[in-house]
Design an enzyme around this catalytic site. Structure first.
Site, PDB file in Angstrom:
ATOM      1  N   GLY A   1       0.819  -1.204   0.000  1.00 37.82           N
ATOM      2  CA  GLY A   1       0.000   0.000   0.000  1.00 37.82           C
ATOM      3  C   GLY A   1       0.848   1.246   0.000  1.00 37.82           C
ATOM      4  N   GLY A   2       0.191   2.395  -0.156  1.00 38.29           N
ATOM      5  CA  GLY A   2       0.886   3.674  -0.174  1.00 38.29           C
ATOM      6  C   GLY A   2       0.062   4.721   0.534  1.00 38.29           C
TER       7      GLY A   2
ATOM      8  N   ASP B   1     -10.128  -4.034  19.601  1.00 42.00           N
ATOM      9  CA  ASP B   1      -9.999  -3.796  21.039  1.00 42.00           C
ATOM     10  C   ASP B   1     -10.436  -2.386  21.438  1.00 42.00           C
ATOM     11  OD1 ASP B   1      -8.860  -6.355  21.123  1.00 42.00           O
ATOM     12  OD2 ASP B   1      -6.868  -5.545  20.749  1.00 42.00           O
TER      13      ASP B   1
ATOM     14  N   ARG C   1     -12.387  -1.221  -4.916  1.00 43.03           N
ATOM     15  CA  ARG C   1     -12.332  -2.443  -4.115  1.00 43.03           C
ATOM     16  C   ARG C   1     -13.705  -3.081  -3.921  1.00 43.03           C
ATOM     17  NH1 ARG C   1      -8.247  -0.648   0.803  1.00 43.03           N
ATOM     18  NH2 ARG C   1      -6.314  -0.746  -0.392  1.00 43.03           N
TER      19      ARG C   1
ATOM     20  N   SER D   1      -6.468   5.531   3.649  1.00 45.01           N
ATOM     21  CA  SER D   1      -6.506   5.194   5.070  1.00 45.01           C
ATOM     22  C   SER D   1      -5.187   5.465   5.779  1.00 45.01           C
ATOM     23  CB  SER D   1      -6.911   3.729   5.269  1.00 45.01           C
ATOM     24  OG  SER D   1      -5.944   2.864   4.696  1.00 45.01           O
ATOM     25  N   LEU D   2      -4.071   5.150   5.133  1.00 44.02           N
ATOM     26  CA  LEU D   2      -2.788   5.394   5.778  1.00 44.02           C
ATOM     27  C   LEU D   2      -2.538   6.894   5.916  1.00 44.02           C
ATOM     28  CD1 LEU D   2      -0.239   4.315   7.010  1.00 44.02           C
ATOM     29  CD2 LEU D   2       0.728   4.018   4.722  1.00 44.02           C
TER      30      LEU D   2
END
Length: 493
Positions: A1-2, A193, A269, A374-375
């Protein structure tokens, strides 16, 4: 990913259309179920407030003669994704971890797991001060009408002992909840969590029904190592540069996704994962193939091995030469689009508590995440949250009076098979009944069973001392129940 961000080239401001295109692509991927004002601010500031700080910290993004080398991938209408080879996330982790480890004021507790958050409404804090003559004065703090987070109970896994950590600012950066499914690209620790701990405080979770499935996870039915189940085949291989095709058999070159989208295998996606899932169900397949051979893509074998050396090596170990053979792939749970609602500074509804990364819901992703956003989002909001905490958290934090963990009448379990059994049951139930394609009947079946499992897990919690495996089971059971309830309410999911 990037990392997706409108690039700044040699200090020159990007054209306005570049920002508008990124905003359009993000909103389209989210199916409009997003916060446009948040997306606007994020897109316009992503390079300055996410990419540039990482560059300053030493993250070695791949460059070309003209500067940083943004690529275009499925779902994006322009090149805007920067990489560190094919290991962007790992490079960021290693760079930042090295910086943190060098700080003498930072203590890292490895092999520890948070159990529950501590809030001020449950604690009588004690303040100490000096009187006019130097005497020590101890007096109770007036309990605030606002219930703030003041730390967490944490399990030392190796010592099997629970410690109390008091804090003026607490960050939930626990990742998503992909492990609630049997097949996931996520790390083993992605058991929801943070989401579960926040929900146990009595606060709502947003959009948990929207779980994104990555279309192309390497299919390996007999891995030597569990990590081999999580290997992702990069989307760039089916993007506009490589133009790899998803096919049903090893000898086929026909892109079956064209039956579902005019973009074919180069689609987003959600569309591609749904197409694969449907074809697998129709034909009873265990997987499909991604063909990136030179005959299909026009790229040379040497270029493919150079650009995707890690993918080439991994597949070759598993017996697949991607320069000659199509790659067996299957969808896998990948990204939790919903999570803990936060504002533009990563603040939750609980003062002193922040949520960043996959565990949070910023309003950017909506029903589906645009790949590589997202990153960037995780880095962007982490910087925002850290700056906010520094401005608003009293240091040093006076945490006297926070009670120690009490085990009550709980004893150590001598029958761990219950935990292992429910772990497997929850994940299989979610994969089979609450997967990519859902029906009301399946969801109701899942709801009935998860309610029974929840009761059994709660009984276990009050009867036995906690362990890492049980705490993760407790959390994925809560996340599974929330996901099912959310999906029943939003039938479009």
């Amino acid at each position: 990913g990037g990392m997706a961000a409108v690039p700044v080239t040699k200090g020159q401001p990007p054209p306005e259309e570049a920002f508008k295109a990124h905003i359009r692509d993000t909103v389209r991927a989210a199916c409009g179920l997003c916060k446009r004002e948040v997306i606007e601010e994020f897109v316009r500031n992503a390079w300055e407030k996410a990419i540039e700080p990482l560059i300053a910290e030493g993250v070695p993004f791949t460059t070309a003669d003209t500067g940083y080398n943004p690529q275009q991938e499925p779902g994006h209408t322009l090149p805007r994704i920067v990489h560190v080879g094919s290991e962007t996330r790992q490079a960021i982790i290693e760079t930042l971890l090295a910086r943190v480890q060098a700080l003498p004021t930072v203590t890292i507790l490895e092999h520890h797991m948070a159990i529950d958050l501590i809030t001020s409404s449950k604690v009588d804090l004690i303040n100490q001060s000096l009187g006019p003559s130097g005497e020590t004065l101890v007096h109770p703090t007036r309990r605030s009408s606002v219930d703030a987070c003041i730390g967490a109970y944490v399990l030392d896994v190796r010592q099997n002992f629970v410690i109390t950590v008091a804090a003026g600012a607490t960050f939930l950066a626990t990742g998503g909840a992909g492990r609630v499914y049997l097949y996931s690209s996520n790390m083993d620790t992605a058991t929801g969590d943070g989401i579960a701990m926040y929900y146990r405080l009595g606060h709502p979770i947003a959009n948990l029904e929207f779980m994104q499935f990555h279309p192309t996870c390497f299919y390996n039915p007999n891995p030597k190592n569990p990590i081999e189940r999580r290997v992702l085949i990069p989307e760039a291989l089916r993007g506009p540069e490589y133009r790899g095709r998803l096919v049903l058999t090893k000898t086929s070159t026909e892109d079956f996704v064209l039956n579902y989208s005019p973009l074919g295998s180069g689609g987003g996606r959600d569309v591609v994962a749904q197409a694969i899932d449907r074809e697998m169900k129709v034909y009873g397949l265990q997987h499909v193939y991604l063909n990136v051979t030179p005959e299909v893509t026009g790229m040379s074998a040497e270029q493919l091995k150079k650009d995707y050396a890690d993918v080439y090596k991994h597949c070759l170990v598993a017996g697949v030469d991607i320069t000659k053979d199509p790659i067996p792939v299957v969808p896998a749970a990948h990204f939790t689009c919903g999570g803990i609602p936060v504002d533009n500074n990563g603040c939750t509804a609980v003062p002193g508590l922040y949520a960043v990364g996959h565990t949070s819901y910023t309003g950017i992703h909506g029903a589906n995440q645009l790949s590589n956003n997202s990153l960037t989002e995780a880095v962007y909001f982490s910087f925002q949250a850290a700056a906010h905490a520094l401005r608003h958290t009293p240091f040093p934090f006076q945490g006297e009076g926070v009670p120690e963990w009490e085990i009550g009448r709980a004893v150590q379990s001598k029958d761990e098979i219950q935990v292992a059994y429910h772990w497997d049951e929850v994940r299989r139930l979610m994969w089979n009944l609450v997967g990519i394609a859902r029906t009301a009947e399946r969801l109701l079946m899942a709801k009935e069973r998860i309610e029974t499992i929840t009761a059994e897990v709660n009984r276990y919690y009050w009867s036995y001392t906690v362990s890492l495996e049980f705490l993760e089971l407790r959390n994925i059971t809560i996340v599974a129940a929330l996901l099912i309830q959310s999906a029943l309410r939003r039938t479009q999911s």
